[in-house]
Design a protein around this motif. Sequence first.
Motif, PDB file in Angstrom:
ATOM      1  N   SER A  66       0.831  -1.206   0.000  1.00  9.30           N
ATOM      2  CA  SER A  66       0.000   0.000   0.000  1.00  9.30           C
ATOM      3  C   SER A  66       0.863   1.253   0.000  1.00  9.30           C
ATOM      4  O   SER A  66       0.590   2.204  -0.738  1.00  9.30           O
ATOM      5  CB  SER A  66      -0.919   0.018   1.217  1.00  9.30           C
ATOM      6  N   ASP A  67       1.912   1.255   0.824  1.00  9.72           N
ATOM      7  CA  ASP A  67       2.817   2.410   0.896  1.00  9.72           C
ATOM      8  C   ASP A  67       3.478   2.669  -0.456  1.00  9.72           C
ATOM      9  O   ASP A  67       3.595   3.815  -0.896  1.00  9.72           O
ATOM     10  CB  ASP A  67       3.898   2.193   1.950  1.00  9.72           C
ATOM     11  N   ILE A  68       3.921   1.599  -1.100  1.00  9.05           N
ATOM     12  CA  ILE A  68       4.587   1.731  -2.400  1.00  9.05           C
ATOM     13  C   ILE A  68       3.619   2.306  -3.426  1.00  9.05           C
ATOM     14  O   ILE A  68       3.945   3.247  -4.152  1.00  9.05           O
ATOM     15  CB  ILE A  68       5.156   0.373  -2.863  1.00  9.05           C
ATOM     16  N   LEU A  69       2.387   1.757  -3.472  1.00  4.43           N
ATOM     17  CA  LEU A  69       1.395   2.248  -4.425  1.00  4.43           C
ATOM     18  C   LEU A  69       1.012   3.698  -4.118  1.00  4.43           C
ATOM     19  O   LEU A  69       0.846   4.507  -5.034  1.00  4.43           O
ATOM     20  CB  LEU A  69       0.158   1.346  -4.436  1.00  4.43           C
ATOM     21  N   ILE A  70       0.902   4.036  -2.854  1.00  2.00           N
ATOM     22  CA  ILE A  70       0.584   5.414  -2.462  1.00  2.00           C
ATOM     23  C   ILE A  70       1.646   6.368  -3.004  1.00  2.00           C
ATOM     24  O   ILE A  70       1.331   7.422  -3.567  1.00  2.00           O
ATOM     25  CB  ILE A  70       0.460   5.538  -0.928  1.00  2.00           C
ATOM     26  N   MET A  71       2.922   6.003  -2.856  1.00  3.74           N
ATOM     27  CA  MET A  71       3.982   6.880  -3.335  1.00  3.74           C
ATOM     28  C   MET A  71       3.971   7.004  -4.849  1.00  3.74           C
ATOM     29  O   MET A  71       4.160   8.098  -5.391  1.00  3.74           O
ATOM     30  CB  MET A  71       5.346   6.381  -2.842  1.00  3.74           C
ATOM     31  N   SER A  76      -3.302  13.178   0.800  1.00  4.80           N
ATOM     32  CA  SER A  76      -3.468  13.931  -0.449  1.00  4.80           C
ATOM     33  C   SER A  76      -4.176  13.113  -1.517  1.00  4.80           C
ATOM     34  O   SER A  76      -5.114  13.593  -2.158  1.00  4.80           O
ATOM     35  CB  SER A  76      -2.105  14.374  -0.983  1.00  4.80           C
ATOM     36  N   ILE A  77      -3.719  11.868  -1.712  1.00  4.47           N
ATOM     37  CA  ILE A  77      -4.343  11.092  -2.791  1.00  4.47           C
ATOM     38  C   ILE A  77      -5.726  10.595  -2.407  1.00  4.47           C
ATOM     39  O   ILE A  77      -6.615  10.561  -3.252  1.00  4.47           O
ATOM     40  CB  ILE A  77      -3.448   9.945  -3.300  1.00  4.47           C
ATOM     41  N   GLY A 123       5.936  11.506   5.596  1.00  7.27           N
ATOM     42  CA  GLY A 123       5.778  11.743   4.152  1.00  7.27           C
ATOM     43  C   GLY A 123       4.699  10.864   3.547  1.00  7.27           C
ATOM     44  O   GLY A 123       3.883  11.322   2.739  1.00  7.27           O
ATOM     45  N   ILE A 124       4.671   9.603   3.951  1.00 11.89           N
ATOM     46  CA  ILE A 124       3.635   8.702   3.433  1.00 11.89           C
ATOM     47  C   ILE A 124       2.260   9.127   3.945  1.00 11.89           C
ATOM     48  O   ILE A 124       1.270   9.041   3.218  1.00 11.89           O
ATOM     49  CB  ILE A 124       3.962   7.233   3.774  1.00 11.89           C
ATOM     50  N   THR A 125       2.200   9.621   5.178  1.00  9.28           N
ATOM     51  CA  THR A 125       0.926  10.129   5.703  1.00  9.28           C
ATOM     52  C   THR A 125       0.431  11.306   4.872  1.00  9.28           C
ATOM     53  O   THR A 125      -0.750  11.361   4.496  1.00  9.28           O
ATOM     54  CB  THR A 125       1.076  10.545   7.182  1.00  9.28           C
TER      55      THR A 125
END
Length: 166
Positions: free
Chosen positions: A30-35, A97-98, A90-92
Motif C-alpha cells: 500500500s505504501d509503495i502504491l501510495i507513493m 493527499s491522494i 511523508g507517506i501520511t
Amino acid sequence: GTQGLVDIVVFLIPCLRFFQLRLVGRLSGSDILIMVVFLYLLVRLRIRITTQVGKWMLILCSLWLASQCLTDLVRHSAFNDYARGWSGIGITIACLSILWTLLYGQPRRIAIYGWGLVVGSFLSFFITPDEAMSVAPWKFGVARPISLAVFLLVSRKEFRGHWPFI
C-alpha cells in the motif's frame, strides 16, 4: 477507461497492505502504491484538496514534518531513526493527499476503498499475520474486516427499505 483504472487503484491501495518489505523500516505494498500514485498526481498537477479541513490537514502535517526534521537535526538522530520518522510522515501526507483527491465526494469510490480494505485485511491475516493476530485471531485478525464487510453490505441502496430489520 480512466475511471475504471482509478477504481482499480482505489481498491488496490488498501488491498496491498498484506505485502511487506523490510528496508529501513517496514514498507507495505500500500505504501509503495501510495507513493507511485502521489508522484504521478503531483507531476500531472492533479492533486485536488478543495476543502478548508483538507488544506489545514496538509498544513499541519507539513508543520509536523518540518518540526520532526528540525528536532532530528538538533538532536543528531541516527539515520535509521530519522529516515523511518520522515518517511512515515511523508507517506501520511501522500496518503491524505491522494485519498482526498480520489475519494472526496465519491461515495462509490469510498465503498470500493472499503472493499479493498476488507480484502487486504483478510490477506494480511492469512499471509502476513502479526503477533497480535496469532494471539487473538478474532479480535485482531478477522473482526474488523467482517464488521466492515457487513457495514458495506447493509449500507447499499438495496437495504434501505430494511432498516427496521437491520
